[in-house]
Design a protein around this motif. Structure first.
Motif, PDB file in Angstrom:
ATOM      1  N   PHE A  22       5.641   7.166   3.268  1.00  0.00           N
ATOM      2  CA  PHE A  22       4.559   6.220   2.980  1.00  0.00           C
ATOM      3  C   PHE A  22       5.172   4.842   2.724  1.00  0.00           C
ATOM      4  O   PHE A  22       6.171   4.726   1.996  1.00  0.00           O
ATOM      5  N   ASP A  45       7.404  14.148   5.500  1.00  0.00           N
ATOM      6  CA  ASP A  45       5.960  13.996   5.285  1.00  0.00           C
ATOM      7  C   ASP A  45       5.520  12.615   5.761  1.00  0.00           C
ATOM      8  O   ASP A  45       5.872  11.603   5.163  1.00  0.00           O
ATOM      9  N   TYR A  50       0.184   5.908   8.151  1.00  0.00           N
ATOM     10  CA  TYR A  50       1.446   5.239   7.797  1.00  0.00           C
ATOM     11  C   TYR A  50       1.980   4.424   8.982  1.00  0.00           C
ATOM     12  O   TYR A  50       2.893   3.623   8.823  1.00  0.00           O
ATOM     13  N   TRP A 109      -8.019  12.473   2.880  1.00  0.00           N
ATOM     14  CA  TRP A 109      -8.860  12.288   1.686  1.00  0.00           C
ATOM     15  C   TRP A 109     -10.216  12.933   1.967  1.00  0.00           C
ATOM     16  O   TRP A 109     -10.675  12.930   3.118  1.00  0.00           O
ATOM     17  N   GLY A 188       3.472  10.768  -4.807  1.00  0.00           N
ATOM     18  CA  GLY A 188       3.800   9.842  -5.896  1.00  0.00           C
ATOM     19  C   GLY A 188       4.560  10.563  -6.995  1.00  0.00           C
ATOM     20  O   GLY A 188       4.328  10.345  -8.180  1.00  0.00           O
ATOM     21  N   GLY A 191       5.767   8.678  -9.778  1.00  0.00           N
ATOM     22  CA  GLY A 191       4.782   7.720 -10.292  1.00  0.00           C
ATOM     23  C   GLY A 191       4.807   6.417  -9.496  1.00  0.00           C
ATOM     24  O   GLY A 191       4.303   5.397  -9.965  1.00  0.00           O
ATOM     25  N   GLN A 192       5.393   6.454  -8.302  1.00  0.00           N
ATOM     26  CA  GLN A 192       5.499   5.289  -7.409  1.00  0.00           C
ATOM     27  C   GLN A 192       6.138   4.090  -8.108  1.00  0.00           C
ATOM     28  O   GLN A 192       5.891   2.947  -7.732  1.00  0.00           O
ATOM     29  N   PHE A 198      10.553   6.788 -16.271  1.00  0.00           N
ATOM     30  CA  PHE A 198      12.004   6.924 -16.431  1.00  0.00           C
ATOM     31  C   PHE A 198      12.460   6.555 -17.842  1.00  0.00           C
ATOM     32  O   PHE A 198      13.481   7.032 -18.321  1.00  0.00           O
ATOM     33  N   PHE A 230       8.275  15.373  -2.228  1.00  0.00           N
ATOM     34  CA  PHE A 230       9.017  14.586  -1.215  1.00  0.00           C
ATOM     35  C   PHE A 230       9.061  13.127  -1.627  1.00  0.00           C
ATOM     36  O   PHE A 230       8.313  12.283  -1.134  1.00  0.00           O
ATOM     37  N   PRO A 231       9.992  12.805  -2.557  1.00  0.00           N
ATOM     38  CA  PRO A 231      10.126  11.424  -2.995  1.00  0.00           C
ATOM     39  C   PRO A 231      10.527  10.529  -1.827  1.00  0.00           C
ATOM     40  O   PRO A 231      11.132  10.983  -0.867  1.00  0.00           O
ATOM     41  N   LYS A 232      10.164   9.256  -1.959  1.00  0.00           N
ATOM     42  CA  LYS A 232      10.460   8.297  -0.899  1.00  0.00           C
ATOM     43  C   LYS A 232      11.467   7.266  -1.384  1.00  0.00           C
ATOM     44  O   LYS A 232      11.370   6.774  -2.512  1.00  0.00           O
ATOM     45  N   ASN A 242      18.236  11.786  -4.761  1.00  0.00           N
ATOM     46  CA  ASN A 242      17.013  12.580  -4.901  1.00  0.00           C
ATOM     47  C   ASN A 242      17.166  13.985  -4.311  1.00  0.00           C
ATOM     48  O   ASN A 242      16.391  14.888  -4.622  1.00  0.00           O
TER      49      ASN A 242
HETATM   50  P1  NAD Z   1       7.240   8.018  -5.169  1.00  0.00           P
HETATM   51  O1  NAD Z   1       6.739   8.480  -6.475  1.00  0.00           O
HETATM   52  O2  NAD Z   1       8.117   8.902  -4.345  1.00  0.00           O
HETATM   53  O3  NAD Z   1       7.923   6.627  -5.456  1.00  0.00           O
HETATM   54  C1  NAD Z   1       8.674   5.951  -4.480  1.00  0.00           C
HETATM   55  C2  NAD Z   1       9.368   4.774  -5.156  1.00  0.00           C
HETATM   56  O4  NAD Z   1      10.176   5.249  -6.234  1.00  0.00           O
HETATM   57  C3  NAD Z   1      10.323   4.098  -4.190  1.00  0.00           C
HETATM   58  O5  NAD Z   1       9.686   3.092  -3.460  1.00  0.00           O
HETATM   59  C4  NAD Z   1      11.389   3.562  -5.121  1.00  0.00           C
HETATM   60  O6  NAD Z   1      10.989   2.304  -5.579  1.00  0.00           O
HETATM   61  C5  NAD Z   1      11.382   4.526  -6.273  1.00  0.00           C
HETATM   62  N1  NAD Z   1      12.521   5.477  -6.221  1.00  0.00           N
HETATM   63  C6  NAD Z   1      12.757   6.458  -5.323  1.00  0.00           C
HETATM   64  N2  NAD Z   1      13.878   7.138  -5.623  1.00  0.00           N
HETATM   65  C7  NAD Z   1      14.375   6.561  -6.751  1.00  0.00           C
HETATM   66  C8  NAD Z   1      15.505   6.818  -7.545  1.00  0.00           C
HETATM   67  N3  NAD Z   1      16.359   7.790  -7.262  1.00  0.00           N
HETATM   68  N4  NAD Z   1      15.701   6.022  -8.642  1.00  0.00           N
HETATM   69  C9  NAD Z   1      14.846   5.025  -8.942  1.00  0.00           C
HETATM   70  N5  NAD Z   1      13.744   4.760  -8.233  1.00  0.00           N
HETATM   71  C10 NAD Z   1      13.502   5.513  -7.139  1.00  0.00           C
HETATM   72  O7  NAD Z   1       5.960   7.536  -4.352  1.00  0.00           O
HETATM   73  P2  NAD Z   1       5.378   7.725  -2.893  1.00  0.00           P
HETATM   74  O8  NAD Z   1       6.293   7.237  -1.841  1.00  0.00           O
HETATM   75  O9  NAD Z   1       4.028   7.128  -2.906  1.00  0.00           O
HETATM   76  O10 NAD Z   1       5.214   9.305  -2.763  1.00  0.00           O
HETATM   77  C11 NAD Z   1       6.078  10.130  -2.001  1.00  0.00           C
HETATM   78  C12 NAD Z   1       5.430  10.549  -0.719  1.00  0.00           C
HETATM   79  O11 NAD Z   1       4.147  11.151  -0.958  1.00  0.00           O
HETATM   80  C13 NAD Z   1       5.075   9.388   0.223  1.00  0.00           C
HETATM   81  O12 NAD Z   1       6.189   8.812   0.835  1.00  0.00           O
HETATM   82  C14 NAD Z   1       4.118  10.066   1.157  1.00  0.00           C
HETATM   83  O13 NAD Z   1       4.806  10.876   2.077  1.00  0.00           O
HETATM   84  C15 NAD Z   1       3.316  10.923   0.171  1.00  0.00           C
HETATM   85  N6  NAD Z   1       2.055  10.250  -0.277  1.00  0.00           N
HETATM   86  C16 NAD Z   1       0.871  10.837   0.030  1.00  0.00           C
HETATM   87  C17 NAD Z   1      -0.326  10.265  -0.364  1.00  0.00           C
HETATM   88  C18 NAD Z   1      -1.614  10.942  -0.019  1.00  0.00           C
HETATM   89  O14 NAD Z   1      -2.686  10.369  -0.244  1.00  0.00           O
HETATM   90  N7  NAD Z   1      -1.584  12.134   0.508  1.00  0.00           N
HETATM   91  C19 NAD Z   1      -0.333   9.070  -1.091  1.00  0.00           C
HETATM   92  C20 NAD Z   1       0.892   8.487  -1.405  1.00  0.00           C
HETATM   93  C21 NAD Z   1       2.092   9.094  -1.009  1.00  0.00           C
END
Ligand code: NAD
Length: 278
Positions: A22, A45, A50, A109, A188, A191-192, A198, A230-232, A242
């Motif tokens: 994402f 994912d 996206y 959704w 998330g 928590g994005q 943290f 699946f953290p991003k 991660n």
């Molecule tokens: P996330 O909680 O994985 O947060 C990502 C953010 O966390 C990164 O941009 C970075 O700033 C930080 N981060 C990542 N690794 C870190 C680390 N080791 N230390 C410090 N900070 C770190 O949020 P996300 O990307 O929104 O969620 C993960 C995945 O979930 C998305 O990539 C997507 O595939 C999925 N998603 C789905 C929906 C849905 O509606 N189904 C919505 C949002 C995300």
């Protein structure tokens, strides 16, 4: 590293840890996914919305990794739930990914005001039966939506992918999933970066105790709670960090302390509310 798997109601196994894309721009997705595959991730994912499925597909093709070692998820966007649109949408996604099937296809959704999510689910059942997705599920569905899907089609989603992290645990949805054999994916999961997870003493304390980062502790919490996660990150060192979460274990007390972070009133939510996104 062998990532643990979770067995879906389709009988298929999903790697419990994957890589989410994402907000990874289209022109960066190929590089990010290539690096993630090099780090060891085998579960990706993505989603039509996206707009990076081509980049994901290019990285998969280039990697030379056998298709059956990969688990690829994509999602049906909200404006394509009606009529036969889901059939056109999955074909477009597969074209972009360069694949003949995905491992998991989700409706993104429920968009309840449109009232097309049951139709979308019926079409996903047909898509599964046609072999275009091995397993099917939903995202952001609340118990009221899930109940309706099951009542009207008799088919229980393999997955509900919901916003889930220590500050927003959605106990009503996870209880529904547990009772019905649906597995939960946490989106998330960190928590994005929008919720001060943290710094929380339960997370920071466990990180200190195990010599790990707070992000690793939170990922470990998801794994130990049984969620697929699946953290991003587009930063390779964070992708690697991660993924490096299989050499320690949180104690039951540490898990309980992290469980207690949820304020319990929904105020920990960082994304949209499923009833409000239409
Ligand atoms: P996330 O909680 O994985 O947060 C990502 C953010 O966390 C990164 O941009 C970075 O700033 C930080 N981060 C990542 N690794 C870190 C680390 N080791 N230390 C410090 N900070 C770190 O949020 P996300 O990307 O929104 O969620 C993960 C995945 O979930 C998305 O990539 C997507 O595939 C999925 N998603 C789905 C929906 C849905 O509606 N189904 C919505 C949002 C995300």
């Amino acid at each position: 590293m062998n990532v643990p798997t979770v067995t879906l109601n389709s009988g298929r196994e999903i790697p419990q840890l994957g890589f989410g894309v994402f907000l990874v721009p289209a022109d960066e997705a190929e590089k990010a996914v290539t690096e993630a595959l090099e780090v060891g991730y085998r579960h990706i994912d993505t989603a039509a919305i996206y707009k990076n499925e081509e980049g994901v597909g290019a990285a998969i093709a280039k990697s030379g990794i056998p298709r059956d070692e990969l688990f690829i998820t994509t999602k049906l966007w909200n404006d394509r739930q009606a009529g036969d649109e889901p059939h056109a949408a999955i074909r477009e996604s597969l074209d972009k990914l360069g694949l003949d099937h995905v491992d998991l296809y989700l409706t993104h959704w429920p968009t309840p005001e449109k009232d097309t999510y049951v139709n979308a689910w019926q079409k996903l059942i047909e898509i599964r039966d046609a072999g275009l997705s091995t397993s099917i599920g939903v995202s952001n569905h609340l118990p009221e939506h899930l109940d309706r899907l099951v009542k009207e089609t008799g088919v229980v989603p393999a997955i509900d992918q919901i916003e889930l992290h220590p500050a927003h645990q959605q106990a009503d949805v996870t209880a529904w999933a547990e009772a019905n054999g649906t597995k939960i994916e946490s989106w998330g999961p960190l928590g994005q970066g929008k919720y001060p997870l943290f710094e929380n003493p339960a997370v920071a304390g466990a990180a200190d105790a195990h010599g790990k980062s707070p992000a690793q502790v939170v990922i470990r919490w998801h794994l130990q709670r049984g969620f697929v996660v699946f953290p991003k990150s587009v930063r390779r060192e964070r992708m690697a960090q991660n993924f490096d979460v299989f050499d320690f274990e949180l104690s039951a007390d540490e898990v309980r302390a992290i469980d207690a972070i949820d304020p319990g009133d929904g105020s920990g939510r960082v994304g949209a509310h499923p009833l409000e996104l239409n």
